[in-house]
Design an enzyme around this catalytic site. Structure first.
Site, short mmCIF file in Angstrom:
data_model
loop_
_atom_site.label_atom_id
_atom_site.label_comp_id
_atom_site.label_asym_id
_atom_site.label_seq_id
_atom_site.Cartn_x
_atom_site.Cartn_y
_atom_site.Cartn_z
N GLY A 1 9.92 -52.61 -50.14
CA GLY A 1 8.59 -52.05 -49.86
C GLY A 1 8.39 -51.54 -48.45
O GLY A 1 7.26 -51.34 -48.02
N SER A 2 9.49 -51.26 -47.73
CA SER A 2 9.29 -50.80 -46.35
C SER A 2 8.63 -49.41 -46.32
O SER A 2 7.85 -49.12 -45.40
CB SER A 2 10.61 -50.80 -45.57
OG SER A 2 11.49 -49.83 -46.07
N ASN A 3 8.91 -48.57 -47.29
CA ASN A 3 8.25 -47.25 -47.33
C ASN A 3 6.77 -47.38 -47.69
O ASN A 3 5.94 -46.64 -47.17
CB ASN A 3 8.97 -46.32 -48.30
CG ASN A 3 10.23 -45.74 -47.69
OD1 ASN A 3 10.16 -44.89 -46.83
ND2 ASN A 3 11.38 -46.25 -48.11
N ARG B 1 10.23 -47.24 -72.00
CA ARG B 1 9.88 -46.56 -70.74
C ARG B 1 8.50 -45.91 -70.85
O ARG B 1 7.72 -45.93 -69.90
CB ARG B 1 10.91 -45.48 -70.42
CG ARG B 1 12.28 -46.01 -70.07
CD ARG B 1 13.16 -44.87 -69.54
NE ARG B 1 14.57 -45.23 -69.49
CZ ARG B 1 15.13 -45.96 -68.53
NH1 ARG B 1 14.41 -46.40 -67.53
NH2 ARG B 1 16.42 -46.25 -68.56
N ASN C 1 8.24 -38.38 -54.61
CA ASN C 1 9.33 -39.35 -54.56
C ASN C 1 10.04 -39.24 -53.21
O ASN C 1 10.05 -38.18 -52.59
CB ASN C 1 10.34 -39.06 -55.68
CG ASN C 1 11.44 -40.11 -55.76
OD1 ASN C 1 11.19 -41.31 -55.64
ND2 ASN C 1 12.67 -39.66 -55.95
N HIS D 1 13.91 -39.93 -51.59
CA HIS D 1 15.30 -40.14 -52.03
C HIS D 1 16.20 -40.15 -50.79
O HIS D 1 16.07 -39.29 -49.92
CB HIS D 1 15.70 -39.01 -52.98
CG HIS D 1 17.08 -39.18 -53.53
ND1 HIS D 1 17.35 -40.07 -54.55
CD2 HIS D 1 18.25 -38.60 -53.21
CE1 HIS D 1 18.64 -40.03 -54.82
NE2 HIS D 1 19.21 -39.14 -54.03
N GLU E 1 10.72 -33.07 -64.34
CA GLU E 1 11.44 -33.81 -65.37
C GLU E 1 12.95 -33.90 -65.13
O GLU E 1 13.62 -34.68 -65.80
CB GLU E 1 11.10 -33.24 -66.75
CG GLU E 1 9.67 -33.66 -67.09
CD GLU E 1 9.16 -33.20 -68.41
OE1 GLU E 1 10.00 -32.84 -69.26
OE2 GLU E 1 7.93 -33.17 -68.59
N VAL F 1 15.98 -35.24 -62.80
CA VAL F 1 16.04 -36.35 -61.83
C VAL F 1 16.33 -35.82 -60.41
O VAL F 1 17.28 -35.07 -60.20
CB VAL F 1 17.14 -37.36 -62.25
CG1 VAL F 1 17.30 -38.46 -61.19
CG2 VAL F 1 16.78 -37.99 -63.59
N ASP F 2 15.47 -36.20 -59.46
CA ASP F 2 15.63 -35.87 -58.04
C ASP F 2 15.77 -34.36 -57.81
O ASP F 2 16.58 -33.91 -56.99
CB ASP F 2 16.86 -36.60 -57.44
CG ASP F 2 16.69 -38.12 -57.50
OD1 ASP F 2 15.56 -38.58 -57.37
OD2 ASP F 2 17.70 -38.81 -57.66
C1 GRF Z 1 14.55 -46.12 -50.11
O1 GRF Z 1 15.74 -45.92 -49.43
C2 GRF Z 1 14.25 -44.94 -51.00
O2 GRF Z 1 14.77 -43.75 -50.55
C3 GRF Z 1 14.94 -45.34 -52.28
O3 GRF Z 1 14.74 -46.73 -52.37
C4 GRF Z 1 14.63 -47.28 -51.07
C5 GRF Z 1 13.42 -48.15 -51.04
O4 GRF Z 1 13.32 -48.93 -49.87
N1 GRF Z 1 14.41 -44.57 -53.39
P1 GRF Z 1 11.99 -49.75 -49.58
O5 GRF Z 1 11.72 -50.63 -50.79
O6 GRF Z 1 10.88 -48.79 -49.33
O7 GRF Z 1 12.29 -50.59 -48.37
#
Ligand code: GRF
Length: 224
Positions: free
Chosen positions: A42-44, A95, A137, A139, A172, A174-175
């Site tokens: 959850g750092s983001n 899903r 998203n 990535h 739709e 992926v990435d």
């Molecule tokens: C990040 O590196 C993001 O790019 C990827 O998953 C990771 C999540 O990290 N999709 P955090 O949980 O936000 O620390």
């Protein structure tokens, strides 16, 4: 300049577009309401909360949804005082069923934008169609290189000299949705997956709030 074998420095990084601070920022009007989805540390998610609270993003995280009970993101939400809901994928038949529950949760939270901040599940058209151009998203690669799982390991295995991260809209494939912002970092000699991932994450935390802001601006909802 750090020596080439000095890993105490991140090395240079570049981000585009650059951080923007408009004369009129923060915009007048209500803050953006953000929904966030996270599976891991959850750092983001925390970076988004901090950007809102420190005035770099005119918004607030209205709801965090996690799918893994006891994950770091859930602990961070408690510490930061952000509402958090657990939608455990193991308790959903498919899903689509999980995505229907996500849509209901974010609609109830009146989320303007939904951010997948380390959501380790494939999402279905059920979620994507509910938030057209409003699902973002992050990535850990310079897309379109190294889509899918273990993007950092893929970059190391390919021997690239530069890697980084991308904030993009979700469609739709992926990435593969429209790119909002990217940051590049060097791959240093002797890098492990962990060391490169940490270097990339420091950039993720910088560019995710900007990506959200750019998505909101494209929709004309920033500061309305
Ligand atoms: C990040 O590196 C993001 O790019 C990827 O998953 C990771 C999540 O990290 N999709 P955090 O949980 O936000 O620390």
């Amino acid at each position: 300049m750090p020596a080439l074998d000095d890993f105490s420095e991140d090395g240079p990084s570049i981000q585009w577009p650059l951080p923007q601070r408009d004369p009129g920022f923060p915009p007048a009007g209500p803050a953006l309401r953000l929904g966030v989805m996270a599976s891991g540390s959850g750092s983001n998610f925390e970076a988004l909360v901090r950007a809102c609270r420190e005035g770099r993003l005119h918004g607030e995280v209205a709801l965090l949804v996690v799918n893994n009970p006891g994950c770091g993101a859930q602990d961070r939400a408690e510490r930061l005082g952000v509402p958090c809901q657990l939608l455990d994928h193991r308790q959903h038949a498919s899903r689509e069923a999980l995505d229907h529950a996500l849509v209901a949760a974010f609609r109830q939270a009146r989320a303007d934008l939904v951010v997948m901040a380390g959501w380790m599940r494939i999402v279905t058209p059920t979620l994507i169609a509910a938030f057209p151009d409003r699902l973002v998203n992050i990535h850990p690669s310079l897309l379109p290189s190294f889509r899918g799982i273990d993007a950092v390991g893929q970059a190391l295995a390919a021997g690239v000299a530069l890697s980084g991260c991308t904030v993009h809209l979700v469609n739709e494939a992926v990435d593969a949705g429209r790119i909002l912002v990217q940051a590049a970092v060097p791959v240093l000699p002797g890098d492990s997956r962990e060391r490169l991932a940490a270097r990339i994450q420091r950039q993720e935390h910088r560019i995710l709030p900007l990506g959200v802001r750019l998505a909101a601006r494209a929709l004309g909802i920033e500061g309305q």
